[in-house]
Design an enzyme around this catalytic site. Structure first.
Site: not given
Ligand code: NAD
Length: 498
Positions: A179, A232, A234, A237, A254, A288
Site C-alpha cells: 500500500k 511511517g 510513530t 505505527g 520503521e 526519517c
Molecule cells: P504515515 O504514518 O502518515 O503514513 C505511512 C503509511 O501508513 C501511509 O501509506 C499511510 O496511508 C498508512 N496509514 C495511515 N494510517 C494507517 C492506518 N490506520 N493503518 C494502516 N496504514 C495506515 O507517515 P507519512 O506521513 O506517510 O510518512 C512520514 C513518516 O514516516 C515520518 O514520521 C518519518 O519519520 C517516517 N519514516 C520512517 C522511516 C524509517 O525507516 N524509520 C523511513 C521513512 C519515513
C-alpha cells in the site's frame, strides 16, 4: 519535461490483474508547481480481500513454493534488470511526484535495483544450520515463507522503501500486498508494472493505492495477512502494533526520528558543516534519519553556527529537475504548511531564526511547496521543536558543556533512530556511539547507506530491522526439525520388540 512522459495508468494491481479501483479519486500533485499530475482511484477493503486470496494461492502454488533458492533468485535478478532498464522514467516520475532532486531520485532507483540483487545473493548464499544435537537425533532449522505479507509505505522515498520490503519478502517466498502513501502512489504503480513485466507470477504482488485508514487498516486486520512491514509515523505505527498484538502477528516498524548530530571542538569544521547541511537539508529534510537536532561544543558554538548559517543561506533552492538545485519543494502544500507552523511555534517559544523561516520570495517558486532551509537556536532541549519530528528543512541547534551533558541531552528524546558525530578523536567518537541511544550511528559521515547493513530504530523509532542478511529472516518463519537416529523403540513406553 512533460508530465505526459511519466503518466501511469489509473489502475491498481490486484492478484495479477490491472484494473481501475472503484473508490474516490486522489489528486496526485507535482509539488514543484502545485499542478495536478493525474488522479488515482482508491482501492477498498474488498480489494484487500481479493489480493489476500490471490496472494495466498500464488504463495502456495508449488510452481512458486517449491522453487529452490537459486531458482527464486532468478526472479529477483530479472526485476533488478527491469528496474535498471526503466530507471530514468522511474527517477523522473519520483521527482515529479515527490519534488526530490533528479540526482537524488536516480540514486534511489539505483539502490532499488541493488536491493533486489542483494537479496537474490543472500537467498542463494543462505545456509540452513544443523543445530548441535543433545541426544540420539539430528536437528536443523528451516526458514519458511509466512504466506501473504503486507507492506505499508510512506511518501518520502517510494521506490527505495518499496524495494526494501518487496525484495526480501519475495526472496523469502511470500506474496506481497503493497500500500503506497496517498500522496505518492505513482512510483509504486510504475514499479509494479516493471516487476510484472519481468515475469513475476500473477498474484505474488498486489499494489493497492488508497487511504491508510481504509486500505492500510484492512491489510493489518486481515486474518490472511501473516506479517506487516510498516514504514511511517510513530503514532500510525503504534496503532498498527496494537492491532497486530490482537492477531499475534509479527510486525516490523520503521518509524520517526529526531536524530542528534554532534560536533565536538576538534572536528574538521568544513567537513562537519557540509555533513550537517547534508544530514538535515538533503531531501528537504523529509528523511526519517534527518540530523534535525544539532549539538555543538560550547567553545566553538558561535563560530560554527555563523559558518553553518552562512553556507546554508547559499544553498540553491529550486525545482528538482534543475541540476543546480540542492533543496527541492516539500512533498505537498499541506506538509509545507505543517513545517511552517512548527517554525511559527519556535518563534512563539522564543527561538531565534538564524536563517530561512519562510517560503522563498522567488516568484518562480511561488506556486510550489517550497520552504527555505531554516536554522533555529536559543531554545532548550525540551522545547517542542527540539522534541517533535518536523520532517522538513528545519534544524534546531543547542550547545553542550561536556560529554555527560551532551549524552543526557541527546538521549532526552522519545526517538532513537540515528545519530551523527563529527570529531578527529576516534576514541571519543566510539564512546559516544556506545552512549547515544540510536539504531544507527554515523561518525565523520552521515546518511550513507549500505543494503548489507541492518537498519532500524530503538525506543519510539521502531521495532525490528530491514536490510542486511537478516532482512530475509524478518519475512520468514523458523521451523526446527528433529530426525531420530535410534533404531530402538522409546524405552519409556516399555514396548517389547515383537
Ligand atoms: P504515515 O504514518 O502518515 O503514513 C505511512 C503509511 O501508513 C501511509 O501509506 C499511510 O496511508 C498508512 N496509514 C495511515 N494510517 C494507517 C492506518 N490506520 N493503518 C494502516 N496504514 C495506515 O507517515 P507519512 O506521513 O506517510 O510518512 C512520514 C513518516 O514516516 C515520518 O514520521 C518519518 O519519520 C517516517 N519514516 C520512517 C522511516 C524509517 O525507516 N524509520 C523511513 C521513512 C519515513
Amino acid at each position: 519535461m512533460s508530465p505526459e512522459y511519466i503518466r501511469v495508468p489509473d489502475e491498481m494491481l490486484v492478484g495479477g490483474k490491472w484494473r481501475q479501483a472503484d473508490g474516490p479519486t486522489t489528486q496526485v500533485l507535482n509539488p514543484a508547481t502545485g499542478q495536478v499530475l493525474q488522479t488515482v482511484s482508491q482501492s477498498s477493503a474488498d480489494d484487500v480481500d481479493e489480493a489476500v486470496a490471490r496472494g495466498a494461492e500464488a504463495a502456495n502454488d508449488p510452481a512458486w513454493r517449491d522453487l529452490l533458492p537459486h531458482q527464486r533468485a532468478r526472479y529477483l535478478h530479472a526485476i533488478a534488470d527491469a528496474i535498471d532498464a526503466g530507471a530514468e522514467r522511474l527517477a523522473t516520475l519520483q521527482t515529479f511526484n515527490t519534488g526530490k532532486t533528479l540526482h537524488e531520485t536516480r540514486g534511489l532507483v539505483a539502490s532499488a535495483a541493488a536491493t533486489f540483487r542483494y537479496f537474490a545473493a543472500v537467498l542463494e548464499t543462505s545456509d540452513e544450520a544443523m543445530t548441535t544435537s543433545r541426544g540420539d537425533y539430528c536437528t536443523w532449522v528451516k526458514h519458511e515463507a509466512i504466506g501473504v505479507v503486507g507492506a505499508i509505505a510512506p511518501w518520502n522515498s517510494p521506490v527505495a522503501s518499496d524495494a526494501q520490503k518487496i525484495a526480501p519478502a519475495l526472496a523469502a517466498g511470500n506474496a506481497v500486498i503493497l500500500k503506497p502513501a496517498e500522496w505518492t502512489p505513482l512510483v509504486s504503480l510504475a514499479l509494479a508494472r516493471l516487476i510484472m513485466d519481468a515475469g513475476l507470477p500473477a498474484g505474488l504482488l498486489s499494489v493497492l493505492p488508497g487511504r491508510g485508514s481504509v486500505v492500510g487498516d484492512a491489510i493489518v486486520r486481515h486474518p490472511g495477512v501473516g506479517k506487516v512491514s510498516f514504514t511511517g509515523g510513530t503514532s500510525t505505527g503504534r496503532g498498527i502494533a496494537h492491532l497486530a498484538a490482537e492477531k499475534l502477528m509479527p510486525v516490523s516498524l520503521e518509524l520517526g526520528g529526531k536524530s542528534p548530530t554532534v560536533v565536538l571542538e576538534d572536528a574538521d569544521i568544513d567537513q562537519a558543516v557540509a555533513g550537517v547541511m547534508y544530514g538535515i537539508f538533503s531531501s528537504s529534510g523529509q528523511s526519517c534519519i534527518a540530523g534535525s537536532r544539532l549539538f555543538v561544543a560550547e567553545s566553538i558554538y558561535d563560530d560554527f553556527l555563523d559558518r553553518l548559517v552562512e553556507c546554508t543561506r547559499a544553498l540553491p533552492v529550486g525545482d528538482g529537475f534543475d541540476s543546480a538545485s540542492r533543496v527541492g519543494p516539500l512533498v505537498h502544500p499541506k506538509h509545507r504548511d505543517g513545517v511552517a507552523a512548527y517554525v511559527d511555534l519556535a518563534r512563539e517559544e522564543g527561538g531565534r531564526i538564524r536563517c530561512g523561516g519562510s517560503a522563498p520570495d522567488d516568484p518562480e517558486l511561488a506556486d510550489g511547496s517550497y520552504y527555505l532551509p531554516t536554522i533555529i537556536d536559543g531554545l532548550p532541549n525540551d522545547a517542542r521543536v527540539c522534541q517533535e519530528e518536523i520532517f522538513g528543512p528545519v534544524l534546531v541547534v543547542l550547545p553542550f558543556r561536556d560529554e555527560d551533558d551532551l549524552v543526557a541531552q541527546a538521549n532526552d528524546s522519545v526517538y532513537g533512530l540515528a545519530a551523527g558525530v563529527w570529531t578527529r578523536d576516534y576514541r571519543r567518537a566510539l564512546r559516544l556511539a556506545d552512549r547515544i541511544e540510536a539504531g544507527n550511528v554515523w561518525i565523520n559521515t552521515y546518511k550513507v547507506f549500505s543494503i548489507s547493513t541492518p537498519f532500524g530504530g530503538v525506543k519510539e523509532s521502531g521495532l525490528g530491522t530491514e536490510k542486511g542478511r537478516e532482512g530475509i529472516a524478518a519475512y520468514s518463519r523458523v521451523k526446527s526439525v528433529y530426525l531420530g537416529m535410534s533404531a530402538e523403540p522409546n524405552p519409556w513406553a516399555g514396548v517389547p520388540r515383537a
